[in-house]
Design an enzyme around this catalytic site. Sequence first.
Site, PDB file in Angstrom:
ATOM      1  NE  ARG A   1      -2.918   4.833   7.593  1.00 64.23           N
ATOM      2  CZ  ARG A   1      -3.277   6.016   8.041  1.00 64.23           C
ATOM      3  NH1 ARG A   1      -4.511   6.454   7.913  1.00 64.23           N
ATOM      4  NH2 ARG A   1      -2.392   6.783   8.636  1.00 64.23           N
TER       5      ARG A   1
ATOM      6  CD  GLU B   1      -5.180   1.069   3.084  1.00 62.17           C
ATOM      7  OE1 GLU B   1      -4.691   2.133   3.513  1.00 62.17           O
ATOM      8  OE2 GLU B   1      -6.372   0.760   3.223  1.00 62.17           O
TER       9      GLU B   1
ATOM     10  CE  LYS C   1      -9.684   6.723   1.965  1.00 61.45           C
ATOM     11  NZ  LYS C   1      -9.154   5.621   2.736  1.00 61.45           N
TER      12      LYS C   1
END
Lengths: 535, 351
Positions: free
Chosen positions: A234, A274, A229
């Site tokens: 995003r 991302e 992550k």
Amino acid sequence: MSLPAFAELLERLVFTPGRNAKLALLRGWFQAQPDPDRGIGLAALTEELKFSAAKPAMVRELVAGRVDQVLLALSHDYVGDFAETVALIWPVREGVNAPPPTLAEVVEALETTPKAELPALIAGWLDTLDATGRFALIKLVTGGLRVGVSARLARVALAEWSGQPVADIEEIWHGIAPPYLPIFRWLEGQAERPDPLDTPVFRPLMLAHPLEDSDIAALEPAAWRAEWKWDGIRVQLVSGPGGRRLWSRGGEDVSGAFPEITAAMDFHGVLDGELLVVRDGVVAPFADLQQRLNRKTVGAKLQKDHPAGVRLYDLLFDGTEDLRALPFDERRLRLEAFVAREQPRRMDLSVQIAFASMPQLAEVRAGARAASIEGLMLKRGDSPYVAGRVKGLWWKWKRDPLSVDAVLMYAQRGHGKRSSFYSDYTFGLWRPDGQGGEELVPIGKAYSGYTDEELAWLDKWIRAHTTARFGPVREVEKELVLEVVFDAAQLSGRHKSGVALRFPRIERIRRDKPASEADRLDNLMSTIAAPPPAA
Amino acid sequence: MAIGAPHPETWLKVTPAGLYCEPGGFYVDPVRAVERAVISHGHADHARPGHGAVLGTAATLAIMAARMGAGRIGVPQALRYGEVLEIGGVRLWLAPAGHVLGSAQVCLEWRGSRAVVSGDYKRQRDPSCAPFLVTPCDVFVTEATFALPVFRHPSPEGEVAKLLRSVALFPERTHVVGCYALGKCQRLIMLLREAGWDRPIYLHGAQQKLCTLYEELGVKLGLLPGATVANKSEMVGGIVLAPPSAVQDRWARRLSDPVVVAASGWMRVRQRAKMGGVELPLVISDHADWDDLNRTIDEVGAPEVWVTHGRDDALVHAMAQRGIRGRALHLVGLGEEDEAEPAPDDAAVPA
């Protein structure tokens, strides 16, 4: 309907704390108002429609010509807000019997009236309105409408009012301009859903639930895929014959701030990824990316020193083919093939992490030390790409549990060298308000952790977003998310929230994150009930 | 003022206990217990207990007796509006002030010079009391609660319509209106009745006594059940009236998802309304607004105006521009009840 109806809506929204009540007010507006005023009002509330035709100085001059200076000064001193002072003090002119303008008239006149004639036009409008209407008009024409209605909340209200799923509304939203006539026709059942065609619209993102320790045992490793992550923002990349857009997760167009990314989108499709600052293949800390955010345009030097890239997570559309119903594993294969075929510059694939058991994955997670990694993402191999946060499909497994994303609620001036800055912050988390909605409850106060630049930015933001003053304290719009880190959280009977934070400090300003997605009090409480292992 | 008549400041004096009429030997709205008091109206900052003798309208005396007990108000003497009494050479009569039921302006005349002590007053229509009567005078003594040009009260009928629109919009919630128990409460009830609201209006216990008294004095208010726990489901979609202090308090939690409403002149200023956590501010006041203060001063034609309490700075400035001499009396102890200005309160910020 005319401006007074909009003014009353505005006033009620400003005074209404509850989300459900706000939704009810918006539904009432859509129901009662004719086109195009309801769409114009909606766009004005969500600030998709903004005017800057009239400057506050013009309003100042207008009122100075009509009101005694001493009385104006005494009144301003008492009321605080200048626009409100003007709205209240504006003297009624006998014999004015023109009807107040409609929103549509205001919008049209602001666009077509020569600058020199604006003061007379606005003064004439003010003469037809009551104090509530004058306040709304002044805020509207000077572009200072702040009512705490997000575009998302407005779309939820549209969905509730019409019975159409909010995701269906969001998908076409950016393809239709205010006053949204085709959308209203569709929502009222008078027409098919408008087709945005090639317009590069935003599709609602798929989001993950935080993984609790108690959930882990139930996970069957073979069914799950793991990825890092990454600690960026995003984004959704939309590119095709109709244009290119880079959307933030909230559906904000951030294309302008990252021209090198849109320039690299030489493909036809919709990607999820991302946005990061990447130097020589190494992801820089979030603070570097922050330099690039909230800019309309960006200079060459900034692009060179803070080069942006996108780590790709998912493929939603390949050309015009909608892949969202396919299982994640299949989409992943299509994504890999897409990247191999298009070789988009400034983009790479998010790596999948192999693991055989959950304890093994936990070790991988604990071993990740890079500041640019927030933790792990777990995605079920058979999960379709669905809008929102559907439980059980995607999990986020954050590394550092002793941090919360809280919403700034109040600010107070500091002491000493900070005495002119709003440097003490009270922040809160969401909890159920007992009526099916959500409310913010303060969980703590912090006055450190930020840089001088961040302090200056916060101070400016607070002054521009103040909704009330209590002596030295300002209440602000509940819009800004702060990432707060702390040493420990303890149960406390003295605090309204029932929790006290040990040494909270501001880790970062999360300008990218909508307030509605800040953490919930429940999450924080669960970390107290079952303390996480020391990192 | 007749030629050679004494200036009112020679016979109507500002003392620590309040305005004192020397030749008559009585005080008007004294803030401490005195031998003889003339009371303009029943609000507690004007009508205090423990005087030797009190003079006022029958309604004011009844309100005082109901609030503090008949034994504590002093020996009462009732005067009808317009009925003239002579005390120590001073002619005294009461004129309606339009503030609350029984409220009066105290008109005083001595040796051809006339002063009118208006008490609290308003010019807006109020179905629950007699309207303000303009009495020309040499010195007009006025309040200045809302003496800033930002205070212009809209029509109360329009504000009540706003409340009823909200009730229609949130049928599953209970609207609880914070309003002062004497005057505002009964005026609101009558305005609601006029607007066609014939359903019961629920009352907090503190509102009941004076509503009963108003009824006894001939003001018809309709069905007013108590806002008790037993009535919770009945009150959904309804209207409850409670003291301003109760609507923010635990008390209001007994109601179903309450919409906090406040009816006060201060609601005109947003930050004031927000500070109190009000969801629906209604600008309904029993005091004159800026325009009505100035209009009244012009209509009574007094060359000199004394300002008892409130924003005297703005009013004195505005009067000076019209050649009227303004004098700020800075009377302490007034303006503390009914529409007392809410103080900024840091404690409102949860820590």
